[in-house]
Design an enzyme around this catalytic site. Sequence first.
Site, PDB file in Angstrom:
ATOM      1  N   CYS A  11      38.555  46.856  36.505  1.00  0.00           N
ATOM      2  CA  CYS A  11      37.686  46.855  37.686  1.00  0.00           C
ATOM      3  C   CYS A  11      36.216  46.914  37.301  1.00  0.00           C
ATOM      4  O   CYS A  11      35.401  46.141  37.810  1.00  0.00           O
ATOM      5  CB  CYS A  11      38.058  47.997  38.626  1.00  0.00           C
ATOM      6  SG  CYS A  11      38.161  49.626  37.846  1.00  0.00           S
ATOM      7  N   TYR A  12      35.860  47.836  36.405  1.00  0.00           N
ATOM      8  CA  TYR A  12      34.461  47.907  35.974  1.00  0.00           C
ATOM      9  C   TYR A  12      34.026  46.615  35.291  1.00  0.00           C
ATOM     10  O   TYR A  12      32.932  46.105  35.562  1.00  0.00           O
ATOM     11  CB  TYR A  12      34.237  49.098  35.035  1.00  0.00           C
ATOM     12  CG  TYR A  12      34.305  50.451  35.679  1.00  0.00           C
ATOM     13  CD1 TYR A  12      33.410  50.821  36.678  1.00  0.00           C
ATOM     14  CD2 TYR A  12      35.238  51.404  35.262  1.00  0.00           C
ATOM     15  CE1 TYR A  12      33.453  52.091  37.251  1.00  0.00           C
ATOM     16  CE2 TYR A  12      35.273  52.676  35.824  1.00  0.00           C
ATOM     17  CZ  TYR A  12      34.382  53.017  36.814  1.00  0.00           C
ATOM     18  OH  TYR A  12      34.413  54.276  37.368  1.00  0.00           O
TER      19      TYR A  12
END
Lengths: 341, 341, 341, 341
Positions: free
Chosen positions: D145-146
């Site tokens: 996600c990051y």
Amino acid sequence: MTVRVAVAGASGYAGGEVLRLLLGHPEVEVGALTAGASAGMTLGQYQPHLLPLAGRVLADTTTEELAGHDVVFLALPHGKSARIAAELGPDTVVIDCGADHRLEDAAAWQRWYGGEHAGSWPYGLPELAGRDALKAAKRVAVPGCYPTVSSLALAPAVADGLVEPEVVIVAVSGTSGAGKSLKPHLLGSEVMGSLSAYGVAGTHRHTPEITQNLSKAAGEHVSVSFTPVLAPLPRGILATCSANLKPGRTIEDVRAAYEKSYADEPFVHVLPTGSWPTTGAVLGSNAVQLQLAVDTELNRLTVVGAIDNLTKGTAGAAVQCMNIALGLPETTGLSTVGVAP
Amino acid sequence: MTVRVAVAGASGYAGGEVLRLLLGHPEVEVGALTAGASAGMTLGQYQPHLLPLAGRVLADTTTEELAGHDVVFLALPHGKSARIAAELGPDTVVIDCGADHRLEDAAAWQRWYGGEHAGSWPYGLPELAGRDALKAAKRVAVPGCYPTVSSLALAPAVADGLVEPEVVIVAVSGTSGAGKSLKPHLLGSEVMGSLSAYGVAGTHRHTPEITQNLSKAAGEHVSVSFTPVLAPLPRGILATCSANLKPGRTIEDVRAAYEKSYADEPFVHVLPTGSWPTTGAVLGSNAVQLQLAVDTELNRLTVVGAIDNLTKGTAGAAVQCMNIALGLPETTGLSTVGVAP
Amino acid sequence: MTVRVAVAGASGYAGGEVLRLLLGHPEVEVGALTAGASAGMTLGQYQPHLLPLAGRVLADTTTEELAGHDVVFLALPHGKSARIAAELGPDTVVIDCGADHRLEDAAAWQRWYGGEHAGSWPYGLPELAGRDALKAAKRVAVPGCYPTVSSLALAPAVADGLVEPEVVIVAVSGTSGAGKSLKPHLLGSEVMGSLSAYGVAGTHRHTPEITQNLSKAAGEHVSVSFTPVLAPLPRGILATCSANLKPGRTIEDVRAAYEKSYADEPFVHVLPTGSWPTTGAVLGSNAVQLQLAVDTELNRLTVVGAIDNLTKGTAGAAVQCMNIALGLPETTGLSTVGVAP
Amino acid sequence: MTVRVAVAGASGYAGGEVLRLLLGHPEVEVGALTAGASAGMTLGQYQPHLLPLAGRVLADTTTEELAGHDVVFLALPHGKSARIAAELGPDTVVIDCGADHRLEDAAAWQRWYGGEHAGSWPYGLPELAGRDALKAAKRVAVPGCYPTVSSLALAPAVADGLVEPEVVIVAVSGTSGAGKSLKPHLLGSEVMGSLSAYGVAGTHRHTPEITQNLSKAAGEHVSVSFTPVLAPLPRGILATCSANLKPGRTIEDVRAAYEKSYADEPFVHVLPTGSWPTTGAVLGSNAVQLQLAVDTELNRLTVVGAIDNLTKGTAGAAVQCMNIALGLPETTGLSTVGVAP
């Protein structure tokens, strides 16, 4: 079929949610978007989550802008919809998310809202009011958010005479129900980390609407003690509703009545025993979750109901009624899937 | 005067709040800090907000560690306090934040908690139970958080016979009341943005305690319908409590009764008409905020009360009782100033 | 010693927090409370958590009301404090929570705030600016909230020449830093469940103040990239601050420098290795929590700092400076114990 | 076309979000749902928001259960996908939401995750990695996600050589990124009202993935300082990413590069000047919102990006890649409309 739709009050929370749902509706083309003080700005400045419409410029809320659509949704302060509807003419489907046409009793309307009553429209809670009046309707009054969940939570019990006609409802709500009005107590700093009651002791305007709904269902006057509570979340209402069982009635009777009432309803779910509704589970969905239990020491029924106040509590009901009025499948563009966690 | 104090269960929320208050108490010296599974760790790993004690190592919860203090606070799971108290001897002031000694009826205790009842101790709600039994007491049972606010919200009305002895309470709570137990529904992802009811229909263990309190106040059995609701905030309980007024009773009667009951109470505040309690206003404080209104159509009284469940609902009451038991001014180390916003 | 204190701007968040702390300060008597548009109302309508002062009526913010006190706290919009201070005379201790006297460079002040610079006052960050100028000071400029935590997080590193003078700060803040202004993006419905950056790329007014502080500490110009982020909580700032280590410098050098710098500071805590600051742990406290680490692949230092923006970031610093100015023990009425969870 | 799909890890947050999206996907039929410890329970006990599948019983995560589907989504702890994929055979489309196949460098994988590297799969970030490798792919590694938001926020700048290859990223995230693991710091009571940094100074496992992405885009090694921050909301990541502009480069150059890069991307939106991304606006949507600014004093670029970590950050990307792999229109079943407020 392509339905051309306009939304008045597109910069507010109710109007934004109507648009969110319409963007996922396969038969709809979004036409005019109008607003009051926000007219002239782009929708994106008020509804940054509606990316496909972000560049649209908001027009003034006038009959000219709204004319020429198949359906017009009104998400306006109360007192404004009757005139607009009259000017739009009888062929336009007008769906009012506001309060103007919910109450049937003119005196009650005047007492609670002030000004003259504009008359009542077919009531947009098909699970309770039925679909007959909504089919081919050209005017629909969308219910208030608290009345939606409270009425659905208690109607089968009062309709079947399972409980005494004296009910107590405490409904906890997220903040979006209060709209975007700039009031100090709605600031994030005030809301987060705090709980407060308001409209206590029968002073909230949704009280007569709940009373109307339950009394109709019961066929007798139902007395409603209603208290809303504000909690730190944007969306969702959890209503805790209770009433004394009539002598001889049991939890089995009650459960049977609810399962029968809602067996064919696509949006009302009586949960399996042991599961309790949460507002998180219905976020963004048109579902109503219900669960019930009886305190055997008191012989008192408690029904807990959860909805998303902006979806089933406002805009989802509005789209559901549009579908019925247009003869579309009732669930078109609506979902029972929430966005969680 | 220097009071030497030990805290058993120092790694949990209740124990942490006791310590937070003791750190601001001018007559207290903090002695042993004990824990269960966390023994051997520093307090700072569990209570990083208690900087002055961060380096303290948690000892095992044994009588040896707890012995030799003037006061021992127990913040333990239920079922453990009787044995510890017995072993500490009759001269140590033992203040139990748990449930073991709150209920007077042994059968009720066994039904709700299981196991054998260890007997009841003086009940640490001085505003209701009075101070006589607490003065020079060596054992104190701190009330549950829901019973504290619910009982204070309704006691004057039932005590003065102003309402029928059938009350409905819906109390919305922050999550710290559930402690640090690692349960999925207490995860931040689940809690934030959601509301849920639990312990519905008289199945929450605080129900018999509220019933006991109100029945004592009324001098007759009061039937209590109690539903707790979990909301997304760490601290605070807002209780919405209602009951039908007896014939002829008015809001003025009720207000007079409440103002008289709490006139000399340092921690219970009946707010001016028009102001309503919020949990934000009592965060970290030992105050109880109350407001009341009557639905004149229903002749039903609603009282709304707000507390911080960890302060007045647990640790603040514990310190308040310690002060009374030791003959210190009751408000020492306690505040009616909340941390807001 | 009894210090008579007035607070101008008592209805806002900064003024409210000053009062919260003063109510726990053993040497203070609270005198005049003044406000702008809220004058004439009771304090309780704006600060319901300050129960002991709830009935106090807010006066207009005029020199007449503020005169005759030993200390006057100003919690006003910028641009107003110089005139009030001049009128109060040189013997009154005036502590300005606003921005008027923080910047030493008049041109910078005019560029960032507009209008004429009213001159700089002794800077109320004793851990950085020292105490000499604050002792017996009659005027104090309380630092901004972001500059407080950012400067304390980086000063030892730049002062000792351990890092290159080019720092990047991303500071996440709760909403109370924006005050009670009624802006749509500060509504609870907008804030909860959302994160946003603002004042990006050096456009936030706290940037020149951080630059001033760090450049002074370094003895050379330090370039500061600063981005604030708004998060859904009422209080707290978590600042993530990083800079490249100078060649040959190690984490051990850095840790030694921080421990030495803050060894005798009552409010600045370099946490034990492995513990990281949280804003929850400093809620309502005057503590600053710091932790540091070096990315050994990049040779880059990251320091994380946490404060409560209203306490150490505003009102706590104000009271701390009052204590120093009056010759009281610096920690009087201030705590390093947070309110958690 | 009806695609038969199985989901392994259906009781977790990633698996639940995959299912939420699949329920709205017109070409998909949901087949087997498997889990680890939750096998044997109904899906409704773990995902009460997925009402249409609530009664489905979770099977054990075995190859037998997963076999016979066109597509299998794996939402499992790392280290498990290679074996399952091998057993499913080369004709099944396997989309791994976990970390096993994201890193191309086996040594890096072993250092960061431990155990043997199972090889890399086509990287499921089409906006960066292109679509060629994904078309007709039978294996896809969904990005972290990051890395998704960070890489998209910086890639055009590093790819066009507009900034120095030394970037600083501070990304604030909601709690669902940590999954449903029962850890004390993820409890609601700990999370709400608090901010914390973790994985500081290059110790978070997403660091090498961001480095890999940006270095590929730049054609040279890019050094990445990455710090994640945990904030009190369930969903959303706001990444603040900055780097020094190369000499002579301007904001106009940068904006042109971003608009060109993302001109044809359905999910990446560079907002109009003056608008800044919020995670609220992308909640539940597959959109990436970006905005950029240059600090003209520092000549430093800051790019702010917002995504929903569970949608575009995990499950939305997974469905997007499935669409590409199957030759369906890339946006099928995915939306750029968020659920706000």
